[in-house]
Write a protein that holds these residues in place. Structure first.
Motif: not given
Ligand code: PLP
Length: 380
Positions: A60, A162, A165, A186, A191
């Protein structure tokens, strides 16, 4: 007696994480900087296939810094994939900007390129050129990045990718996270690899990554006293947690192989039922795509499955103490984003209605799968 819980995706440590953490203690590098942070950043950049990475406290935080680096501010529009975890969209709000949500396409379940272009054209017609495009690689499945990047270049809008995942996933031979101006990873507890909590921003633009590190450590100017010309953030990953990350990077390929094997087991199981009048769909790779298979997910359309719903399956698993979860509920259907614009049709909404994430940890045992399949079989 209730059997032990089988989780959707739980942390899975290798052999070397503790040694890296012990080294951080032995050398007293407990701070949010140090050799493990540098080493972890090098590992990540190399793996994704980019010039530089900044290790941060969360994915995040990485998205938030990406938007700051792209100068997203109050009133700006950011085009965001609707079907995702809320952490993709929340940082748009942190910046006082306006998310505009884009539907998914049925092949990869990710951002639909035609809906993206439609949204850009509509925003430009209102005199509001979008500041960024934010596609997501859901459950490790690469989005259609060639099309998305072509549209982004045509309209000269930067991409924040992003890949939270999708560490280890690729499309057309290129690592997920390496397509956008900035990519996000992340290492949260669930994860594919974890530092218990953590994230990273990656890019080929080394100056941007340098600036991300600067902003993530309270934006301290070069001076003997504390001197600040900008608002800073406390977003750096600690050297202790980066030690866990270095150990996890050594087993990433093993973890991907284990998760891909999970997916194949589910495929074999459901194929058996599909030859007997059912039609359970999986999230399939398109040519050139490689998914890390972070989560194995199925689509259960009751119209094609004798009335069977994903909720029946979820509840059957829950009754046997096995965790499963509906796919991400699209952001344009979330109360917190109900006033935001949305472009596309009903693909994301339909996926949410009929989709289920199954237990997918890389540490699932033979016995766990025995329980999962016995529980699933009761539904057919
Ligand atoms: C887990 C996740 C995040 C955020 O990551 P954090 O490390 O939990 O803040 C953002 N985008 C997606 C699609 C995620 O699955």
């Amino acid at each position: 007696m209730t059997p032990p819980k089988i989780w959707l995706s739980s942390p899975h440590m290798g052999e070397r994480e503790e040694a890296y953490v012990a080294e951080a203690f032995a050398t007293n590098w407990i701070a949010p900087l140090g050799p493990h942070v540098n080493g972890f950043e090098e590992d990540l950049a190399q793996r994704v296939g980019v010039r530089a990475a900044a290790a941060l406290s969360s994915g995040t935080a990485a998205i938030h810094l990406a938007l700051i680096l792209l100068e997203v501010g109050p009133g700006d529009v950011v085009l965001c994939q609707s079907m995702t975890f809320s952490a993709s969209a929340n940082p748009i709000k942190y910046q006082g900007a306006t998310p505009v949500f884009i539907d998914s396409e049925p092949d990869t379940w990710n951002m639909d390129p035609p809906a993206l272009e439609e949204a850009i054209v509509a925003c430009q017609a209102k005199g509001r050129k979008p500041k960024a495009i934010l596609p997501v690689h859901l459950y490790g499945m690469p989005a259609k990045m060639a099309e998305i990047c072509r549209i982004a270049e045509k309209y000269e809008i930067p991409v924040v990718e992003d890949a939270a995942e999708a560490l280890g996933s690729s499309t057309g031979g290129r690592g997920c996270g390496s397509f956008g101006q900035l990519g996000v990873l992340s290492f949260n507890g669930n994860k594919i690899i974890t530092t218990s909590g953590g994230g990273a921003l990656v890019s080929n633009d080394e100056a941007m990554i340098q600036q991300a590190r600067f902003l993530a450590t309270q934006a301290r100017d070069a001076a003997p006293h504390y001197q600040h010309s900008q608002v800073g953030y406390n977003y750096r990953l600690s050297n202790v947690l980066a030690g866990i990350g270095r150990g996890q990077m050594e087993v990433l390929d093993e973890r991907i192989a284990q998760r891909r094997a999970n997916f194949e087991r589910y495929r074999t199981f459901f194929q058996k039922w599909n030859t007997r009048g059912y039609d359970i769909q999986l999230q399939e790779e398109q040519p050139g795509q490689f998914s890390n298979r972070w989560l194995s997910c199925i689509l259960v359309d009751p119209a094609k499955n004798n009335g069977l719903t994903r909720e029946t399956i979820r509840l059957a698993l829950e009754a046997d103490n096995i965790e499963a979860r509906p796919l991400w509920k699209p952001m344009h259907l979330q109360p917190v984003f109900q006033d935001c614009a949305f472009y596309g049709g009903r693909t994301a909404a339909h996926l949410f209605d009929i989709g289920l994430c199954l237990p997918s940890g890389s540490n699932l045992t033979e016995a766990d799968f025995g329980r999962i399949f016995a529980s699933l079989a009761k539904c057919f």
